[in-house]
Motif scaffolding. Structure first.
Motif, PDB file in Angstrom:
ATOM      1  N   UNK A 133      -3.796 -14.515  -6.047  1.00 29.02           N
ATOM      2  CA  UNK A 133      -4.970 -13.935  -5.412  1.00 29.02           C
ATOM      3  C   UNK A 133      -5.698 -12.950  -6.324  1.00 29.02           C
ATOM      4  N   UNK A 134      -4.941 -12.172  -7.074  1.00 30.96           N
ATOM      5  CA  UNK A 134      -5.540 -11.140  -7.938  1.00 30.96           C
ATOM      6  C   UNK A 134      -4.947 -11.225  -9.342  1.00 30.96           C
ATOM      7  N   UNK A 135      -5.264 -12.294 -10.083  1.00 33.05           N
ATOM      8  CA  UNK A 135      -4.613 -12.501 -11.379  1.00 33.05           C
ATOM      9  C   UNK A 135      -4.922 -11.420 -12.415  1.00 33.05           C
ATOM     10  N   UNK A 136      -6.046 -10.736 -12.301  1.00 32.97           N
ATOM     11  CA  UNK A 136      -6.403  -9.720 -13.285  1.00 32.97           C
ATOM     12  C   UNK A 136      -5.860  -8.333 -12.929  1.00 32.97           C
ATOM     13  N   UNK A 137      -5.252  -8.203 -11.774  1.00 33.30           N
ATOM     14  CA  UNK A 137      -4.662  -6.927 -11.353  1.00 33.30           C
ATOM     15  C   UNK A 137      -3.483  -6.604 -12.270  1.00 33.30           C
ATOM     16  N   UNK A 138      -3.405  -5.355 -12.728  1.00 30.48           N
ATOM     17  CA  UNK A 138      -2.358  -4.970 -13.687  1.00 30.48           C
ATOM     18  C   UNK A 138      -0.976  -4.920 -13.060  1.00 30.48           C
ATOM     19  N   UNK A 139      -0.858  -4.413 -11.831  1.00 30.79           N
ATOM     20  CA  UNK A 139       0.445  -4.277 -11.184  1.00 30.79           C
ATOM     21  C   UNK A 139       0.489  -5.080  -9.899  1.00 30.79           C
ATOM     22  N   UNK A 140       1.619  -5.660  -9.628  1.00 29.55           N
ATOM     23  CA  UNK A 140       1.801  -6.432  -8.394  1.00 29.55           C
ATOM     24  C   UNK A 140       3.018  -5.947  -7.619  1.00 29.55           C
ATOM     25  N   UNK A 141       3.444  -4.717  -7.884  1.00 25.68           N
ATOM     26  CA  UNK A 141       4.592  -4.144  -7.180  1.00 25.68           C
ATOM     27  C   UNK A 141       4.195  -3.788  -5.753  1.00 25.68           C
ATOM     28  N   UNK A 142       5.190  -3.741  -4.883  1.00 26.82           N
ATOM     29  CA  UNK A 142       4.945  -3.326  -3.503  1.00 26.82           C
ATOM     30  C   UNK A 142       4.595  -1.842  -3.460  1.00 26.82           C
ATOM     31  N   UNK A 143       3.750  -1.500  -2.509  1.00 29.42           N
ATOM     32  CA  UNK A 143       3.405  -0.096  -2.289  1.00 29.42           C
ATOM     33  C   UNK A 143       4.319   0.459  -1.204  1.00 29.42           C
ATOM     34  N   UNK A 144       5.606   0.319  -1.412  1.00 28.29           N
ATOM     35  CA  UNK A 144       6.591   0.798  -0.441  1.00 28.29           C
ATOM     36  C   UNK A 144       7.344   1.988  -0.995  1.00 28.29           C
ATOM     37  N   UNK A 145       8.294   2.465  -0.233  1.00 28.90           N
ATOM     38  CA  UNK A 145       9.064   3.631  -0.670  1.00 28.90           C
ATOM     39  C   UNK A 145      10.348   3.229  -1.398  1.00 28.90           C
ATOM     40  N   UNK A 146      10.463   1.965  -1.732  1.00 38.16           N
ATOM     41  CA  UNK A 146      11.617   1.399  -2.431  1.00 38.16           C
ATOM     42  C   UNK A 146      12.927   1.581  -1.678  1.00 38.16           C
ATOM     43  N   UNK A 147      12.804   1.570  -0.357  1.00 38.42           N
ATOM     44  CA  UNK A 147      13.970   1.391   0.499  1.00 38.42           C
ATOM     45  C   UNK A 147      13.803  -0.022   1.047  1.00 38.42           C
ATOM     46  N   UNK A 148      14.879  -0.654   1.450  1.00 41.73           N
ATOM     47  CA  UNK A 148      14.775  -2.031   1.939  1.00 41.73           C
ATOM     48  C   UNK A 148      13.846  -2.114   3.156  1.00 41.73           C
ATOM     49  N   UNK A 149      14.010  -1.211   4.124  1.00 44.08           N
ATOM     50  CA  UNK A 149      13.146  -1.239   5.311  1.00 44.08           C
ATOM     51  C   UNK A 149      11.697  -0.947   4.955  1.00 44.08           C
ATOM     52  N   UNK A 150      11.462   0.027   4.081  1.00 47.24           N
ATOM     53  CA  UNK A 150      10.101   0.352   3.664  1.00 47.24           C
ATOM     54  C   UNK A 150       9.448  -0.807   2.936  1.00 47.24           C
ATOM     55  N   UNK A 151      10.225  -1.506   2.105  1.00 46.63           N
ATOM     56  CA  UNK A 151       9.668  -2.633   1.361  1.00 46.63           C
ATOM     57  C   UNK A 151       9.380  -3.835   2.256  1.00 46.63           C
ATOM     58  N   UNK A 152      10.169  -4.027   3.311  1.00 48.98           N
ATOM     59  CA  UNK A 152       9.870  -5.104   4.272  1.00 48.98           C
ATOM     60  C   UNK A 152       8.509  -4.839   4.914  1.00 48.98           C
ATOM     61  N   UNK A 153       8.278  -3.614   5.346  1.00 57.27           N
ATOM     62  CA  UNK A 153       6.984  -3.263   5.957  1.00 57.27           C
ATOM     63  C   UNK A 153       5.845  -3.392   4.946  1.00 57.27           C
ATOM     64  N   UNK A 154       6.077  -2.966   3.696  1.00 58.44           N
ATOM     65  CA  UNK A 154       5.064  -3.073   2.648  1.00 58.44           C
ATOM     66  C   UNK A 154       4.754  -4.539   2.338  1.00 58.44           C
ATOM     67  N   UNK A 155       5.757  -5.398   2.403  1.00 58.52           N
ATOM     68  CA  UNK A 155       5.572  -6.829   2.150  1.00 58.52           C
ATOM     69  C   UNK A 155       4.648  -7.448   3.204  1.00 58.52           C
ATOM     70  N   UNK A 156       4.850  -7.076   4.462  1.00 61.16           N
ATOM     71  CA  UNK A 156       3.988  -7.587   5.544  1.00 61.16           C
ATOM     72  C   UNK A 156       2.561  -7.060   5.358  1.00 61.16           C
ATOM     73  N   UNK A 157       2.415  -5.777   5.001  1.00 64.68           N
ATOM     74  CA  UNK A 157       1.071  -5.216   4.748  1.00 64.68           C
ATOM     75  C   UNK A 157       0.391  -5.972   3.609  1.00 64.68           C
ATOM     76  N   UNK A 158       1.151  -6.280   2.556  1.00 68.30           N
ATOM     77  CA  UNK A 158       0.589  -7.007   1.420  1.00 68.30           C
ATOM     78  C   UNK A 158       0.126  -8.399   1.847  1.00 68.30           C
ATOM     79  N   UNK A 159       0.942  -9.106   2.645  1.00 66.43           N
ATOM     80  CA  UNK A 159       0.529 -10.436   3.096  1.00 66.43           C
ATOM     81  C   UNK A 159      -0.749 -10.349   3.927  1.00 66.43           C
TER      82      UNK A 159
END
Length: 188
Positions: A133-159
């Protein structure tokens, strides 16, 4: 329902579907129209290789809230039994999809390597979708708190954000791009 989406578009019919899914009429909505997502994330100690956190979230497509359950190891690693217990709902729902950020190359192989019996389901990898979707974007990391639960929520927000971007594209433009893809491509 299909005619409604075709005529008014997905963005305009999402609130209608969301309301419909909370009524007794929800059984009229075919499974393929609103796939249920089983969103996964693991946190692993890079030195020891131990999985110290696992979370699984369930969501009705891109609508409504995501129910998240997680396990954090008090010492050492999360047990296979604890991990498999988080997947019981996905096991019981043949219409669910597995989803995660870098799930295809990280989470799923690690879980399989540990002996976790995963549900056999199609996989949506939001890292791959983000790269498309955004091939020129420099970073594709999740904007989560790097806890498993936080990253699950961040993954849904990203989708949801990726879905919004794709909804802005003229369907004729998407069709033109798909014409150049091989029939066995994962984009079909």
């Amino acid at each position: 329902l299909c005619d409604l989406v075709r005529e008014d578009g997905w963005a305009d019919t999402q609130p209608i579907f969301s309301t419909l899914l909370r009524t007794r009429l929800s059984t009229w909505v075919p499974d393929w129209m609103v796939p249920r997502l089983c969103v996964i994330d693991i946190e692993r100690d890079p030195r020891s290789g131990h999985i110290h956190e696992v979370a699984v979230g369930y969501s009705a497509g891109l609508m409504g809230e995501t129910e998240v359950s997680g396990v954090v190891a008090s010492e050492g690693t999360v047990s296979i039994t604890q991990i498999e217990a988080l997947f019981r709902r996905a096991d019981a729902d043949p219409a669910s999809w597995l989803m995660g950020h870098n799930a295809i190359r990280f989470d799923l192989p690690i879980l399989k390597e540990c002996g976790v019996m995963l549900p056999s389901r199609p996989v949506i990898d939001t890292l791959e979708l983000s790269l498309l979707t955004s091939p020129m974007q420099a970073r594709h990391a999740l904007a989560g708190d790097h806890s498993a639960e936080g990253d699950v929520r961040a993954c849904v927000r990203l989708l949801r954000s990726i879905d919004d971007k794709w909804l802005e594209i003229d369907p004729k433009e998407i069709s033109a791009h798909l014409r150049w893809q091989k029939p066995d491509s994962s984009l079909w």
